[in-house]
Write an enzyme that holds these catalytic residues in place. Structure first.
Site, PDB file in Angstrom:
ATOM      1  N   HIS A   1      17.285  39.766  88.561  1.00  0.00           N
ATOM      2  CA  HIS A   1      16.116  40.210  87.795  1.00  0.00           C
ATOM      3  C   HIS A   1      15.710  39.193  86.725  1.00  0.00           C
ATOM      4  O   HIS A   1      15.376  39.568  85.596  1.00  0.00           O
ATOM      5  CB  HIS A   1      16.421  41.566  87.149  1.00  0.00           C
ATOM      6  CG  HIS A   1      15.230  42.443  86.951  1.00  0.00           C
ATOM      7  ND1 HIS A   1      14.425  42.345  85.845  1.00  0.00           N
ATOM      8  CD2 HIS A   1      14.710  43.438  87.710  1.00  0.00           C
ATOM      9  CE1 HIS A   1      13.455  43.262  85.916  1.00  0.00           C
ATOM     10  NE2 HIS A   1      13.607  43.931  87.049  1.00  0.00           N
TER      11      HIS A   1
ATOM     12  N   GLU B   1      11.744  39.517  92.786  1.00  0.00           N
ATOM     13  CA  GLU B   1      12.978  40.217  93.144  1.00  0.00           C
ATOM     14  C   GLU B   1      13.068  40.416  94.660  1.00  0.00           C
ATOM     15  O   GLU B   1      12.501  41.366  95.202  1.00  0.00           O
ATOM     16  CB  GLU B   1      13.028  41.580  92.444  1.00  0.00           C
ATOM     17  CG  GLU B   1      12.788  41.541  90.950  1.00  0.00           C
ATOM     18  CD  GLU B   1      12.461  42.915  90.397  1.00  0.00           C
ATOM     19  OE1 GLU B   1      13.179  43.878  90.734  1.00  0.00           O
ATOM     20  OE2 GLU B   1      11.466  43.030  89.651  1.00  0.00           O
TER      21      GLU B   1
END
Length: 350
Positions: free
Chosen positions: A183, A317
């Site tokens: 992330h 992501e």
């Protein structure tokens, strides 16, 4: 409660090594710093320039609610109504970390855990995490390993640089669901401002995206074409126009793009999924993302808070689709005993 006091109390409960930075680097000029707390990529520097939103004080991450640089799981992204049903029809209630839904594995997901450092060398780091049965509501004891390695690389334009390779593996003693990713919030500009992020050029190798409701849960007919849509990034274009909130984008750009299934080759075993760049000529910085994952969640950091600002970084992501445990039409997220979860994500910087 004061965030500083919260951080001090949490630090006292953790092992002294939880916030110890572990650096890995390659001769191509790429240096990556990782914290065991959250399995976090704290810093990514190419020739000394920071490329991800970072804080020098590791204690900052103890009260970070944005998962900056974290390894998120047991299930990255959202699971609708914080529950799913397994193959035997058993319902599993989960931690509703974004009520009423489960986000990034629950309120105490992998981003809030201390990963064990198994191996550390000049260019490689192996982390491990044991998630017990019932952790955040998920069944089965899950053993996760993540290897982070940096290598010299050449990008698709022939420019030298370095690559951060993430390799996730996981095994379980009972049927469960798994979806792991990183992330990081990228900003490739020398001055990592909101205005600089808006000027970044983004290219996505995706013909489709998943339409979602106001909570980010995929709609019943979620898979949509990017044709004649502002989500069409098949040719590079500026990120800026999607750094906003309105009725159509209540959370800004925070959507999963369906990756093309490109045939792997010996030279490029992982398909190219995204290219992000800033600047031009010799000063240009570029990130190329390759992954084995079927989806790519693109998030323009709508909810970042101090010391950062909304729309200051972009998350890329690589992951399975959101709410896949509840969707038979999505790629399966199920992991059973005797099976091995394996996923790879590579960030190539030049």
């Amino acid at each position: 409660m004061n965030a500083l006091i919260d951080a001090q109390r949490l630090a006292q409960q953790l092992a002294p090594t939880a916030l110890t930075p572990h650096a890995i680097s390659c001769s191509g000029g790429l240096t990556v710093t990782v914290l065991p707390y959250g399995g976090r990529v704290q810093s990514i520097k190419l020739h000394g320039q920071e490329l991800t939103l970072s804080q020098a004080d590791p204690a900052f991450y103890l009260t970070d609610s944005a998962a900056l640089g974290a390894s998120v799981g047991r299930y990255a992204n959202r699971i609708a109504n914080a529950a799913y049903q397994d193959s035997k029809g058993v319902n599993w209630p989960l931690s509703a970390s974004q009520p009423p839904h489960c986000l990034h594995g629950g309120a105490q997901g992998f981003a809030q855990r201390v990963w064990t450092v198994v191996e550390h060398s000049a260019d490689s780091l192996l982390l491990e995490l044991i998630s017990p049965n019932g952790d955040q509501g998920f069944p089965g004891t899950l053993r996760v390993q993540q290897r982070l390695q940096v290598v010299d690389s050449i990008d698709s334009q022939g420019r030298p640089g370095g690559e951060l390779q993430l390799s996730f593996t996981a095994s379980t003693d009972a049927e469960t669901v798994v979806n792991l990713t990183n992330h990081c919030y990228f900003n490739l500009a020398p001055q990592q401002t909101v205005e600089a992020l808006a000027a970044h050029q983004l290219e996505l190798m995706a013909d489709q995206y998943l339409a979602v409701d106001e909570c980010g849960i995929p709609l019943p007919d979620a898979v949509r074409s990017v044709n004649e849509h502002e989500f069409d990034f098949r040719a590079p274009k500026a990120v800026g126009p999607l750094c906003r909130q309105n009725a159509d984008l209540p959370h800004g750009l925070d959507h999963c793009f369906v990756n093309r299934f490109v045939v792997r080759t010996t030279k490029n075993p992982l398909p190219l999924q995204a290219r992000l760049s800033y600047g031009s000529g010799a000063a240009q910085r570029t990130l190329e993302l390759r992954s084995s994952q079927p989806g790519l969640q693109v998030y323009v950091s709508t909810y970042l808070s101090k010391p950062f600002a909304s729309f200051q970084g972009i998350c890329l992501e690589a992951q399975n689709f959101p709410d896949a445990p509840n969707r038979a039409d999505f790629p399966s997220a199920v992991l059973r005993p005797g099976e091995l979860y394996q996923q790879q994500i590579c960030y190539r910087f030049s």
